[in-house]
Every structure is written in C-alpha cells, then in structure tokens.
Motif scaffolding. Structure first.
Motif, PDB file in Angstrom:
ATOM      1  N   THR A 243     -11.640 -11.078  -9.338  1.00 25.97           N
ATOM      2  CA  THR A 243     -10.384 -10.351  -9.439  1.00 25.97           C
ATOM      3  C   THR A 243      -9.395 -10.881  -8.400  1.00 25.97           C
ATOM      4  OG1 THR A 243     -11.505  -8.368 -10.232  1.00 25.97           O
ATOM      5  CG2 THR A 243      -9.331  -8.060  -9.289  1.00 25.97           C
ATOM      6  N   VAL A 244      -8.125 -10.914  -8.790  1.00 27.11           N
ATOM      7  CA  VAL A 244      -7.049 -11.412  -7.933  1.00 27.11           C
ATOM      8  C   VAL A 244      -6.020 -10.303  -7.742  1.00 27.11           C
ATOM      9  CG1 VAL A 244      -5.152 -13.081  -7.793  1.00 27.11           C
ATOM     10  CG2 VAL A 244      -7.400 -13.806  -8.627  1.00 27.11           C
TER      11      VAL A 244
ATOM     12  N   SER B 289      -2.562  -3.430 -10.000  1.00 24.11           N
ATOM     13  CA  SER B 289      -2.398  -4.139  -8.733  1.00 24.11           C
ATOM     14  C   SER B 289      -3.439  -5.237  -8.558  1.00 24.11           C
ATOM     15  CB  SER B 289      -2.496  -3.152  -7.560  1.00 24.11           C
ATOM     16  OG  SER B 289      -3.728  -2.446  -7.598  1.00 24.11           O
ATOM     17  N   ALA B 290      -4.331  -5.397  -9.527  1.00 23.94           N
ATOM     18  CA  ALA B 290      -5.336  -6.471  -9.479  1.00 23.94           C
ATOM     19  C   ALA B 290      -5.893  -6.658 -10.882  1.00 23.94           C
ATOM     20  CB  ALA B 290      -6.468  -6.124  -8.513  1.00 23.94           C
ATOM     21  N   LYS B 291      -6.299  -7.898 -11.203  1.00 26.06           N
ATOM     22  CA  LYS B 291      -6.900  -8.134 -12.513  1.00 26.06           C
ATOM     23  C   LYS B 291      -7.817  -9.354 -12.467  1.00 26.06           C
ATOM     24  CE  LYS B 291      -2.711 -10.461 -14.288  1.00 26.06           C
ATOM     25  NZ  LYS B 291      -1.707 -10.463 -15.387  1.00 26.06           N
TER      26      LYS B 291
ATOM     27  N   PRO C 124     -16.779 -11.441  -5.541  1.00 24.99           N
ATOM     28  CA  PRO C 124     -15.867 -10.781  -4.598  1.00 24.99           C
ATOM     29  C   PRO C 124     -14.407 -11.026  -4.965  1.00 24.99           C
ATOM     30  CG  PRO C 124     -17.574 -12.024  -3.437  1.00 24.99           C
ATOM     31  CD  PRO C 124     -17.661 -12.414  -4.883  1.00 24.99           C
ATOM     32  N   ARG C 125     -13.577 -10.020  -4.694  1.00 23.66           N
ATOM     33  CA  ARG C 125     -12.146 -10.180  -4.926  1.00 23.66           C
ATOM     34  C   ARG C 125     -11.585 -11.235  -3.976  1.00 23.66           C
ATOM     35  NH1 ARG C 125      -7.907  -5.180  -5.034  1.00 23.66           N
ATOM     36  NH2 ARG C 125      -9.330  -4.633  -6.742  1.00 23.66           N
TER      37      ARG C 125
ATOM     38  N   GLY D 155      -3.766 -14.471  -0.231  1.00 26.09           N
ATOM     39  CA  GLY D 155      -2.691 -14.692  -1.187  1.00 26.09           C
ATOM     40  C   GLY D 155      -2.781 -13.763  -2.381  1.00 26.09           C
ATOM     41  N   ALA D 156      -1.853 -13.952  -3.319  1.00 24.43           N
ATOM     42  CA  ALA D 156      -1.780 -13.077  -4.486  1.00 24.43           C
ATOM     43  C   ALA D 156      -1.026 -13.782  -5.597  1.00 24.43           C
ATOM     44  CB  ALA D 156      -1.061 -11.771  -4.124  1.00 24.43           C
TER      45      ALA D 156
END
Length: 274
Positions: free
Chosen positions: A105-106, A128-130, A158-159, A163-164
């Motif tokens: 997940t990012v 907020s994450a996918k 792990p997520r 960064g994003a």
C-alpha cells in the motif's frame, strides 16, 4: 525485478504530461486510453509509453486490460492526476528488489486545488492510501463502474513509508461536486445492474455513518471547513446513488456492457486483451 508503470486515463491531455514525467524510474510505461478523443495518445507515445486504446463501460475491465498489457514483474498503477514523489520512486525500486509479498500500500496526499487535505477521506469518495504496487498476477479488479472491488493473491507487505502519490483529486469545490455527480451516477448504474438498490432508510443510515466516519473517525475536523465539505460529500454519495437509481432508473440503467475491445497501437505484436 522489472517494473511497469500503468496509467489509465480518458481525455487527460492537460494532466498526463506531468504524471508521465514522474514515472521515468519504471522500466516501461503502459497508458490505457478509454474512448479518448483528445491528444493523450500522442503525448503518451512522445513520452515513450506503449498505448492501449479501446472502449470499456466498466472501470474494472478497463484497469484489468491495462494490467494484462504490462510485462514487468511488478506493476505500479497510477492515475493521470497522480504524481510519484522522488522519495517514493526510490523506495519502490528498493522494495521490489527484495519483497516476497504480493502487494504493498502507498500513501496518497490528496489536494483540492492547491490545498493539501490529509484527513477525512473515507467511504467511496476518497482514500488516503491504496494498494497500487503489486506483483503481476496478484491483483484483479471486479466488474463495476465506480470504485470496483479487488481480488488479490499473496500476502500484504509493509506500507511504503517514504514519499507519497501526490493526488490532485479536485481542481476546486465545483470540480469536487461534479465528481460527486459522476460517481453517484456510475454507482446508480451498478446498483441497477445488480438488481439490489437498497432502501431509503438503509441509505440514510449509510450516509450518516459515512459522514461520521469522514469527520470524526478519519479526523476530518482537523481540516476545518474543508473537512465539513468532505464529510458532506462522503455522506451524500450513497444517498444520491440510491435516489438516482430509485427515482430516475431510465436515465441510469446501464446499457449492454461494452465488450472492452481494444486496439494495440504502440503495443507489441500480439492479440489485444479481451
């Protein structure tokens, strides 16, 4: 390990160049264009991407066609309104070199205009994450028009922590409301196709629950008035979808599902995905 960057878009010539510019760390870029009439195809080819053009009524089928067109060991799935930050790009290359998991997940940094809205994303109106980084064969979308469900293989890793994905989700409040209208119309078509549109009391409860989740559980209150706006849209989505299906079925009843025919312009010599 090789990495494919997958971009699915429709008439995104204004936003596609900046998105593609952040994907140079990938070994290949595949761009899926759905019923596109603008200059997106030329922009993608100029950036070195392979282009798959076609027509898909269902979002899940469209995304699956793109996944099938990728050749990398790993796939990073992004939208045309998303940018991969440099720190995230570096971590992705490190993760795919060592990970034994099926997907990761990012984090998403969601922007409304120039405003970064970190809190309050919930339900079907935002996240907020996918799980956008996955091994080829580990992820498949279900056949739905808006926010289709996922079928996944393997374990969750792990997520990613550095960064994003910078997600420019809405240009302004009017754009946000237009998105609510589009999403609820697509959801109404899904409800009518399933034959189960639910009831008014159930969708009222669902709206209240999702609005509470957005504003309280997901801490939308920390965004001030923006959090109120986001909670209202999140709450309205299930109720609007139901009302469109219930009161205007003739406008939202889905047409016969398109076959998802695609042309392999810019693709290797092979039969196009179904």
């Amino acid at each position: 390990m090789t990495l494919s960057a997958l971009v699915v878009a429709r008439n995104e010539e204004a936003r596609l160049p900046s998105c593609l510019a952040t994907l140079g760390f990938a070994d290949e870029i595949v761009v899926v264009l759905d019923r596109t009439t603008d200059g997106s195809a030329a922009i993608a080819r100029a950036a070195g991407a392979r282009v798959l053009e076609g027509a898909w009524e269902l979002e899940g089928a469209r995304r699956n066609a793109g996944i099938e067109a990728c050749t990398g060991d790993w796939i990073l799935e992004v939208d045309a309104d998303e940018h991969v930050e440099p720190a995230l790009a570096e971590e992705i290359r490190q993760v795919i070199a060592t990970s034994r998991h099926g997907w990761h997940t990012v984090r998403l940094d969601n922007y409304i205009g120039t405003r970064l809205v970190r809190h309050g994303w919930a339900g079907s109106f935002g996240t907020s994450a996918k799980p956008v980084l996955f091994r080829r064969g580990a992820k498949r979308w279900r056949d739905q028009r808006v926010h289709p469900g996922l079928e996944r293989q393997g374990s969750e890793g792990p997520r990613l922590a550095r960064g994003a994905l910078a997600h420019y989700v809405d240009r302004d409040i009017s754009d946000m409301l237009r998105r609510l209208d589009r999403y609820s119309s697509a959801k109404a078509a899904d409800l009518l196709a399933s034959g189960k549109i639910g009831s008014l009391p159930a969708n009222l409860r669902r709206g209240v629950t999702r609005g509470w989740k957005s504003y309280v559980s997901r801490r939308g209150y920390r965004e001030g008035a923006w959090g109120v706006l986001l909670a209202l849209c999140t709450a309205a989505f299930p109720l609007l979808s139901y009302l469109k299906a219930r009161l205007e079925p003739e406008r939202h009843r889905p047409l016969q599902t398109l076959p998802g025919a695609a042309t392999s312009a810019g693709m290797p010599d092979a039969d196009p995905p179904p």
